[in-house]
Design an enzyme around this catalytic site. Structure first.
Site, PDB file in Angstrom:
ATOM      1  N   ARG A 251       0.850  -1.199   0.000  1.00 10.49           N
ATOM      2  CA  ARG A 251       0.000   0.000   0.000  1.00 10.49           C
ATOM      3  C   ARG A 251       0.879   1.240   0.000  1.00 10.49           C
ATOM      4  O   ARG A 251       1.802   1.347   0.805  1.00 10.49           O
ATOM      5  CB  ARG A 251      -0.873   0.031   1.257  1.00 10.49           C
ATOM      6  CG  ARG A 251      -1.941  -1.018   1.302  1.00 10.49           C
ATOM      7  CD  ARG A 251      -2.841  -0.758   2.502  1.00 10.49           C
ATOM      8  NE  ARG A 251      -3.707  -1.902   2.718  1.00 10.49           N
ATOM      9  CZ  ARG A 251      -4.044  -2.361   3.907  1.00 10.49           C
ATOM     10  NH1 ARG A 251      -3.581  -1.760   4.993  1.00 10.49           N
ATOM     11  NH2 ARG A 251      -4.840  -3.398   4.018  1.00 10.49           N
TER      12      ARG A 251
ATOM     13  N   ARG B  86       2.490 -28.539   7.892  1.00 10.59           N
ATOM     14  CA  ARG B  86       3.275 -27.829   8.900  1.00 10.59           C
ATOM     15  C   ARG B  86       2.365 -27.606  10.093  1.00 10.59           C
ATOM     16  O   ARG B  86       1.138 -27.518   9.965  1.00 10.59           O
ATOM     17  CB  ARG B  86       3.758 -26.477   8.373  1.00 10.59           C
ATOM     18  CG  ARG B  86       4.856 -26.579   7.347  1.00 10.59           C
ATOM     19  CD  ARG B  86       6.181 -26.998   7.924  1.00 10.59           C
ATOM     20  NE  ARG B  86       6.810 -25.918   8.688  1.00 10.59           N
ATOM     21  CZ  ARG B  86       7.918 -26.077   9.406  1.00 10.59           C
ATOM     22  NH1 ARG B  86       8.496 -27.261   9.503  1.00 10.59           N
ATOM     23  NH2 ARG B  86       8.440 -25.054  10.064  1.00 10.59           N
TER      24      ARG B  86
ATOM     25  N   ARG C  41       6.065 -15.189  16.012  1.00 16.12           N
ATOM     26  CA  ARG C  41       5.333 -14.022  16.502  1.00 16.12           C
ATOM     27  C   ARG C  41       4.948 -14.211  17.959  1.00 16.12           C
ATOM     28  O   ARG C  41       4.938 -15.324  18.477  1.00 16.12           O
ATOM     29  CB  ARG C  41       4.083 -13.749  15.664  1.00 16.12           C
ATOM     30  CG  ARG C  41       3.055 -14.865  15.625  1.00 16.12           C
ATOM     31  CD  ARG C  41       1.887 -14.485  14.723  1.00 16.12           C
ATOM     32  NE  ARG C  41       0.903 -15.555  14.599  1.00 16.12           N
ATOM     33  CZ  ARG C  41      -0.243 -15.467  13.935  1.00 16.12           C
ATOM     34  NH1 ARG C  41      -0.556 -14.324  13.335  1.00 16.12           N
ATOM     35  NH2 ARG C  41      -1.075 -16.482  13.859  1.00 16.12           N
TER      36      ARG C  41
ATOM     37  N   GLU D 201       4.647 -18.382  19.100  1.00 18.64           N
ATOM     38  CA  GLU D 201       4.370 -19.439  18.130  1.00 18.64           C
ATOM     39  C   GLU D 201       5.671 -19.951  17.525  1.00 18.64           C
ATOM     40  O   GLU D 201       6.461 -19.178  16.982  1.00 18.64           O
ATOM     41  CB  GLU D 201       3.462 -18.927  17.015  1.00 18.64           C
ATOM     42  CG  GLU D 201       2.055 -18.620  17.471  1.00 18.64           C
ATOM     43  CD  GLU D 201       1.129 -18.265  16.323  1.00 18.64           C
ATOM     44  OE1 GLU D 201       1.464 -18.582  15.160  1.00 18.64           O
ATOM     45  OE2 GLU D 201       0.076 -17.663  16.592  1.00 18.64           O
TER      46      GLU D 201
ATOM     47  N   TYR E  79      -5.964 -24.132   2.807  1.00 17.44           N
ATOM     48  CA  TYR E  79      -6.218 -23.178   3.879  1.00 17.44           C
ATOM     49  C   TYR E  79      -7.510 -22.418   3.620  1.00 17.44           C
ATOM     50  O   TYR E  79      -7.801 -22.015   2.491  1.00 17.44           O
ATOM     51  CB  TYR E  79      -5.049 -22.193   3.996  1.00 17.44           C
ATOM     52  CG  TYR E  79      -5.206 -21.243   5.151  1.00 17.44           C
ATOM     53  CD1 TYR E  79      -4.899 -21.648   6.446  1.00 17.44           C
ATOM     54  CD2 TYR E  79      -5.701 -19.957   4.956  1.00 17.44           C
ATOM     55  CE1 TYR E  79      -5.058 -20.786   7.514  1.00 17.44           C
ATOM     56  CE2 TYR E  79      -5.863 -19.085   6.015  1.00 17.44           C
ATOM     57  CZ  TYR E  79      -5.541 -19.506   7.291  1.00 17.44           C
ATOM     58  OH  TYR E  79      -5.717 -18.659   8.361  1.00 17.44           O
TER      59      TYR E  79
ATOM     60  N   ASP F 135      -9.767 -19.095   5.357  1.00 14.89           N
ATOM     61  CA  ASP F 135     -10.062 -18.107   6.385  1.00 14.89           C
ATOM     62  C   ASP F 135     -11.409 -18.456   7.006  1.00 14.89           C
ATOM     63  O   ASP F 135     -12.185 -19.249   6.453  1.00 14.89           O
ATOM     64  CB  ASP F 135     -10.112 -16.698   5.783  1.00 14.89           C
ATOM     65  CG  ASP F 135      -8.723 -16.118   5.557  1.00 14.89           C
ATOM     66  OD1 ASP F 135      -7.806 -16.466   6.328  1.00 14.89           O
ATOM     67  OD2 ASP F 135      -8.564 -15.321   4.610  1.00 14.89           O
TER      68      ASP F 135
END
Length: 370
Positions: free
Chosen positions: A176, A249, A280, A300, A348, A350
């Site tokens: 951005r 993973r 993180r 993590e 994956y 969301d």
């Protein structure tokens, strides 16, 4: 006649959504869950007035109003905006990559300056076709952003050097040229004010749920109970790994209770140096702020999947995608079973995609049975 219209395997978000839709339509439903608790990967737990995300941070975001209205009907949503930071060699950078990031990296002020800097660095790949993730990232955002914010984090996440990862993993990178730290572009964003587990409990209210129940171990008894099975577990495990194991993973979570009100002042900080073992740190009180004299943080640690681990991320490389396609062929012969969610479909999702998939499947099955 079967005792139930639907037997749902897994009490995570997909299973709970499908169960709630079926119940509202007057269907009789049984949900079985291998673990001792419901909620799957979005499960949260209230500790010292703080909702701790047990399997990593989950921020609900979508531009699909139907999905938002459905999910928010089970809980008031707060106004949380995801604005993570990245820590690299003593400095903090805003994510996703935006003008605040570029100012911290190069001291640039205007979008024109930032674009010129990135374009100059992308020339390293001019005329070349990226053959790995490193080259792909540099072709998109240049070497400085790659080295500072992508390389170490990605190598920890996947356990491989970026030169050994396929370019296809990064098809695009959000950049951005504005001073906007909102990580998501979606119209709706927030977190349930009383936690995700409460949402799943409300979705499953009035529905028969059996926990500590492994469907595959009790398949001979459970399968005949329903007209149709909604299976949200691993597709290869369903077929007893007859064609081989799909690869994943996973993550190890290390949660600490700290005797202080504030540890890092932000919900999520990524650690992008390869030498830092975790990717993180989440400080849970900032997802849904309530006063508390203590705080909870979770580090993590990505790791290779081993038997007994939770399979979090499908490794969608050529080997695994080819193997999944073969399992999918087997699955299509299971006429009374639908393979669903990130484990059943080996990709994956969301949270909003998960809900939309459940809605679509329910409508499809109901039309088929009409």
């Amino acid at each position: 006649m079967a005792e139930y219209d639907y037997l749902i395997v897994g009490a995570g978000l997909f299973g709970a959504t499908f169960a709630s839709l079926a119940k509202k339509a007057g269907k009789k439903v049984l949900v079985v869950e291998k673990k001792e608790h419901i909620g799957g990967a979005i499960r949260s737990e209230r500790k010292d007035n703080i909702d701790v995300h047990l399997y990593g941070p989950h921020i609900f975001h979508t531009s699909d109003k139907v999905v938002w209205d459905y999910f928010s009907s089970y809980s008031e949503m707060n106004n949380f905006v995801n604005a993570p930071l990245a820590y690299y060699k003593g400095k903090l950078y805003h994510l996703p990559f935006n003008m605040n990031t570029f100012n911290a990296l190069w001291g640039v002020i205007t979008p024109e300056e930032a674009k010129a800097k990135i374009d100059a660095q992308r020339k390293e790949m001019e005329g070349k076709t990226p053959t790995n993730l490193e080259e792909q990232a540099i072709s998109l955002v240049g070497r400085d952003v790659f080295e500072t914010l992508i390389k170490g984090y990605t190598e920890k996440q996947w356990g491989r050097d970026c030169k050994d990862l396929p370019a296809s993993i990064i098809k695009r990178l959000p950049v951005r040229f504005s001073y906007n730290n909102n990580y998501f572009n979606d119209k709706y964003q927030g977190i349930p004010v009383d936690g995700y587990t409460a949402v799943i409990e409300r979705m499953l209210e009035g529905i028969e749920v059996k926990t500590n129940c492994d469907y595959l171990e009790e398949k001979n008894d459970l399968h005949p109970l329903a007209d149709h099975v909604i299976y949200t577990g691993e597709i290869d495990r369903y077929f007893n790994f007859a064609l081989g194991h799909l690869q994943y993973r996973t993550l190890r979570f290390e949660t600490e209770r700290l005797e202080k009100e504030n540890f890092q002042g932000n919900a999520v900080i990524n650690y992008t140096e390869r030498s830092v073992p975790y990717t993180r740190i989440a400080e849970h009180k900032w997802f849904n702020y309530r006063e508390s004299p203590v705080t909870y943080i979770t580090k993590e640690y990505p790791k290779e999947f081993e038997e007994g681990d939770d399979p979090f991320y499908a490794i969608n490389d050529e080997r695994n995608n080819t193997l999944y396609a073969k399992y999918k062929e087997l699955a299509e012969n299971e006429k009374s079973v639908s393979f669903c969610g990130r484990l059943g479909q080996y990709r994956y999702f969301d949270m909003d995609d998960t809900i939309r998939e459940a809605m679509t499947l329910f409508d499809k099955l109901e039309k088929k049975n009409a």
